[in-house]
Design a protein around this motif. Structure first.
Motif, mmCIF file in Angstrom:
data_model
loop_
_atom_site.group_PDB
_atom_site.id
_atom_site.type_symbol
_atom_site.label_atom_id
_atom_site.label_comp_id
_atom_site.label_asym_id
_atom_site.label_seq_id
_atom_site.Cartn_x
_atom_site.Cartn_y
_atom_site.Cartn_z
ATOM 1 N N TRP A 1 1.113 -1.621 -0.329
ATOM 2 C CA TRP A 1 0.232 -0.147 -0.025
ATOM 3 C C TRP A 1 1.240 1.357 0.302
ATOM 4 C CZ3 TRP A 1 -1.703 3.653 4.473
ATOM 5 C CH2 TRP A 1 -2.449 4.067 3.556
ATOM 6 N N GLN A 2 0.446 2.156 -0.811
ATOM 7 C CA GLN A 2 1.418 3.460 -1.153
ATOM 8 C C GLN A 2 0.813 4.897 -1.354
ATOM 9 O OE1 GLN A 2 4.047 2.423 -4.655
ATOM 10 N NE2 GLN A 2 5.608 1.178 -2.813
ATOM 11 N N LEU B 1 -3.539 9.944 2.238
ATOM 12 C CA LEU B 1 -3.287 9.224 3.642
ATOM 13 C C LEU B 1 -4.519 10.042 4.557
ATOM 14 C CD1 LEU B 1 0.519 8.692 4.119
ATOM 15 C CD2 LEU B 1 -1.512 7.539 4.304
ATOM 16 N N SER C 1 2.452 4.699 7.765
ATOM 17 C CA SER C 1 1.981 5.459 6.299
ATOM 18 C C SER C 1 2.449 7.153 6.335
ATOM 19 C CB SER C 1 0.769 5.203 6.174
ATOM 20 O OG SER C 1 0.348 3.411 6.347
ATOM 21 N N HIS D 1 6.436 6.888 5.469
ATOM 22 C CA HIS D 1 6.795 6.760 4.076
ATOM 23 C C HIS D 1 6.355 7.601 3.223
ATOM 24 C CE1 HIS D 1 8.832 2.621 4.684
ATOM 25 N NE2 HIS D 1 7.618 2.191 5.216
ATOM 26 N N ARG E 1 4.677 -2.893 5.982
ATOM 27 C CA ARG E 1 4.054 -1.849 5.534
ATOM 28 C C ARG E 1 2.196 -2.655 4.874
ATOM 29 N NH1 ARG E 1 6.388 1.676 1.554
ATOM 30 N NH2 ARG E 1 4.818 2.832 1.440
ATOM 31 N N ARG F 1 -1.320 -2.905 6.035
ATOM 32 C CA ARG F 1 -2.365 -2.411 6.612
ATOM 33 C C ARG F 1 -3.228 -3.557 7.267
ATOM 34 N NH1 ARG F 1 -5.974 1.575 3.591
ATOM 35 N NH2 ARG F 1 -5.628 0.541 2.250
#
Length: 559
Positions: free
Chosen positions: A111-112, A118, A163, A166, A196, A198
Motif C-alpha cells: 500500500w502506497q 493518507l 504510512s 513513508h 507495511r 495494513r
C-alpha cells in the motif's frame, strides 16, 4: 474466476450464514500475479475485522436483507467504506469462507499513498474506530471486545505513523507514533518493523516491548497526561472545555480566567499546546496547581489548529465539548446559556451564541456583531457562509462530532466544514442563541493573517464539502467557491497583497458572474478600491462615531 458465484452461494447454503467472501490475487498491469491472498474463517469474524480490512470488495457476496438491515456503503467516507460495511455485516454474525482465490484485482501488493490520500485514510480510520466500538457495545456477544479498544487504536495509529513516514510527512508520523505508544503496546512491533501491510491481525504477531523503548524510538508529538475518571452515573450537561494554543502565553491567561469563572463550571479544561516555544507551559502549570480540572497536552512540533482541535475532542471525557481559543474571551454565563438549551433538547448537536469584538488590549470594538437569523434548516445558510460558526462561541454534543468523523482536518476552515457536516447530519440539531457571551480578540497572529494558505485550504475544503453533502445542495458549487474566493480577497487585502486580492476577486466573478449582485462581492470590492491604511482609518472613525452615538456602549472599556 469461473464458478465464483456458485461457490459462494453454496457456502451460504451450507453454513446458513448471510454473507460470504473468497480469497483473491493481485495482478500488475501486465496481468502477472503479484501475490495470492487466500481467505480464512477468521477473516470474516468481527473480532478479526477490528484490526483492519481482510478482503477485497469483489470477493463479497451478501443477502439483500443484510444490506437492508445494516445499510449501504457510507458515502461520507473517502476510503475504507468497504471495511466499515464488513464490520456492520460481521456484527450480525461471521461470514462464510471460500478459501480459494476466486477474484483478481489489479494494483500493488504494497500500500502506497501520498499525503493527501493518507489524510483521507486518516479521516476514515478515526471515524470507523469510533463506530466499531459503539457497535460492539450494543451487541452482547461483542461487548468483551470493547476491552481491546486501546490495543486496536494503538495498532491503527501505528499503521498511520508508518504510512505517513513513508510519505515523508514526518510531523504527522511522529504524532501518530506517540499516540500509538500512549494507547497501548500493541502497535509497537508494527511501528518498529519493516512491514507495511495494513491488514495484518497483530494478535498473532505481537511481541511485548517496554513502553520506554517506544517513546525513545518516536519523536514526541501530542502526549496526553492521564485522564481523571469520568463519572459514569452523573446526568445533565457535563462539558469539557478544549483550549488549543500556540505561542500565546499572555492571552492564554485571559482565556483561562474566563473559563474558570463560568457560572456553570466545566468538568474539565483540556489545554492542547500545539508546539509552543514561549512561556505557555509555565502559565498552564501555575493554574493547574490550584485547579485539578486542568489537563495539559503538549506537542514539540506545530501540527496545526485543526489537528489540535481534533485531538482535544478525542481526549475529552464528557458528553459535551466547548472550544475556547486561547486569544478569545468568554463572559461568565457562556456555558450556562448553552446548558439550558441542551437540557431542554438533549439531541441538539451544536449550540452557538452571538459575539462581539475586542482588540489586543481587550478594548471593546463592537459590542455585538450583527448576523442573519438562523433558519430552522440551516444547511444552505451555513454552506454559503451567511453565518460562520466560530469555535469559541460553539458548544457541541461530543458524540455528534464523532458521528461526522471528528473535527475536519482543514486549518482555518475546520469550523466551517464541521458546522456544515453537522447541519447535513442533524438538520434540526443546530441552535443559535441571540445572547452575546463571547468576545473575539482582533490581533496580528490570527490564521487569516496568512491569506495564501487560507485560500488554498478553503478551496480544498469546498471541494470536500461538495462531495459529502446531500445531492440537492451540489448545485451551489460555483456559488460556494466564489464566496470563498471573495472572502480570501479581503484577507489578502488586509495583509497588503493587493494584486493577489484583485485576482481572487476576479476569479470569483469569472466563475460565477452573478457574484456581482451579492453582498460578499460589494464588501470585497469596496475594500479593494480603498488602500488598506485608509481602510483602517475609516474603520477606526466608524467605531469612534458609534461610541459617540451610543451605538457601541463603552467602546473603550476594558474586559
Amino acid at each position: 474466476m469461473p464458478g465464483k458465484l456458485q461457490n459462494q452461494l453454496n457456502a451460504l447454503r451450507n453454513t446458513g450464514r448471510r454473507f460470504s467472501y473468497s480469497g483473491s490475487q493481485v495482478l500488475n498491469d501486465a496481468g502477472e500475479v503479484l501475490v495470492v491472498n487466500p481467505a480464512t474463517e477468521e477473516h470474516g469474524r468481527f473480532e478479526n475485522l477490528i484490526w483492519g480490512n481482510q478482503f477485497a470488495t469483489p470477493t463479497v457476496l451478501a443477502e439483500r436483507s443484510l444490506f437492508e438491515e445494516c445499510g449501504l456503503f457510507d458515502e461520507s467516507l473517502r476510503t475504507g467504506e468497504d471495511w466499515d460495511l464488513w464490520l456492520r455485516f460481521a456484527s450480525k454474525g461471521p461470514g462464510a469462507c471460500v478459501a480459494e482465490a476466486l477474484v483478481s484485482v489489479r494494483g500493488s501488493h504494497r500500500w502506497q499513498a501520498d499525503e493527501q490520500q493518507l489524510s483521507a485514510y486518516e479521516y476514515s480510520v478515526n471515524r470507523i474506530l469510533a463506530r466499531m466500538f459503539e457497535l460492539a457495545s450494543t451487541h452482547p456477544a461483542l461487548v468483551p471486545l470493547t476491552s481491546k479498544k486501546s490495543a486496536v487504536e494503538s495498532w491503527h495509529y501505528a499503521v498511520l505513523a508508518k504510512s505517513y513516514l513513508h510519505a515523508r510527512a514526518f510531523r504527522l508520523s511522529a504524532f501518530y507514533a506517540v499516540r500509538s505508544a500512549t494507547k497501548s503496546l500493541r502497535g509497537v512491533k508494527y511501528l518498529l518493523s519493516k512491514d507495511r501491510s495494513r491488514s495484518v491481525n497483530p494478535e498473532s504477531r505481537h511481541a511485548g516491548t517496554e513502553e520506554s523503548r517506544i517513546r525513545s524510538e518516536a519523536s514526541t508529538a501530542f502526549v496526553p497526561v492521564p485522564k481523571a475518571t469520568a463519572s459514569s452515573g452523573s446526568e445533565g450537561f457535563q462539558v469539557s472545555v478544549v483550549i488549543r494554543t500556540y505561542n500565546r502565553a499572555a492571552m492564554l491567561r485571559d482565556a483561562l480566567e474566563t473559563a474558570l469563572t463560568q457560572t456553570h463550571p466545566p468538568r474539565e479544561i483540556v489545554i492542547v499546546d500545539d508546539g509552543s516555544t514561549d512561556e505557555t507551559p509555565a502559565v498552564v502549570k501555575s493554574y493547574a496547581l490550584t485547579h485539578p480540572e486542568i489537563r495539559y497536552i503538549a506537542s514539540t512540533s506545530n501540527l496545526g489548529p485543526d489537528r489540535a482541535a481534533r485531538f482535544g475532542v478525542e481526549e475529552a471525557q464528557f458528553s459535551h465539548v466547548a472550544f475556547l481559543d486561547s486569544d478569545d474571551l468568554w463572559l461568565p454565563n457562556h456555558l450556562e446559556q448553552a446548558a439550558r438549551v441542551f437540557e431542554k433538547d438533549p439531541e441538539a448537536a451544536l449550540v452557538f451564541t452571538s459575539y462581539g469584538l475586542v482588540n489586543a488590549a481587550r478594548e471593546v470594538l463592537v459590542e455585538v456583531v450583527k448576523e442573519p437569523h438562523l433558519v430552522s434548516d440551516p444547511m444552505r445558510q451555513l454552506l454559503l457562509k451567511k453565518i460562520i460558526v466560530q469555535p469559541t462561541r460553539s458548544v457541541f454534543r461530543r458524540q455528534a462530532v464523532i458521528d461526522v468523523g471528528g473535527v475536519p482536518l482543514y486549518p482555518a476552515a475546520e469550523d466551517w466544514v464541521l458546522a456544515v457536516l453537522l447541519a447535513a447530519r442533524f438538520p434540526r440539531g443546530i441552535r443559535h442563541l441571540n445572547a452575546r457571551t463571547v468576545f473575539f480578540r482582533i490581533h496580528g497572529s490570527q490564521s487569516y493573517s496568512r491569506p495564501v494558505e487560507v485560500q488554498r485550504t478553503l478551496l480544498d475544503a469546498s471541494r470536500y464539502l461538495l462531495s459529502n453533502i446531500p445531492v440537492e445542495f451540489k448545485s451551489l458549487e460555483s456559488r460556494v467557491v466564489a464566496t470563498n474566493l471573495l472572502h480570501c480577497s479581503i484577507f489578502l487585502w488586509q495583509s497588503g497583497e493587493l494584486g493577489k486580492a484583485w485576482r481572487s476577486c476576479l476569479r470569483a466573478v469569472f466563475l460565477r458572474p452573478m457574484s456581482l449582485t451579492t453582498s460578499e462581492f460589494w464588501k470585497a470590492f469596496a475594500r479593494l478600491v480603498i488602500p488598506p491604511s485608509l481602510g483602517r482609518l475609516v474603520r477606526q472613525w466608524k467605531r469612534n462615531f458609534q461610541a459617540r452615538s451610543g451605538l457601541t456602549s463603552a467602546a473603550t472599556r476594558m474586559l
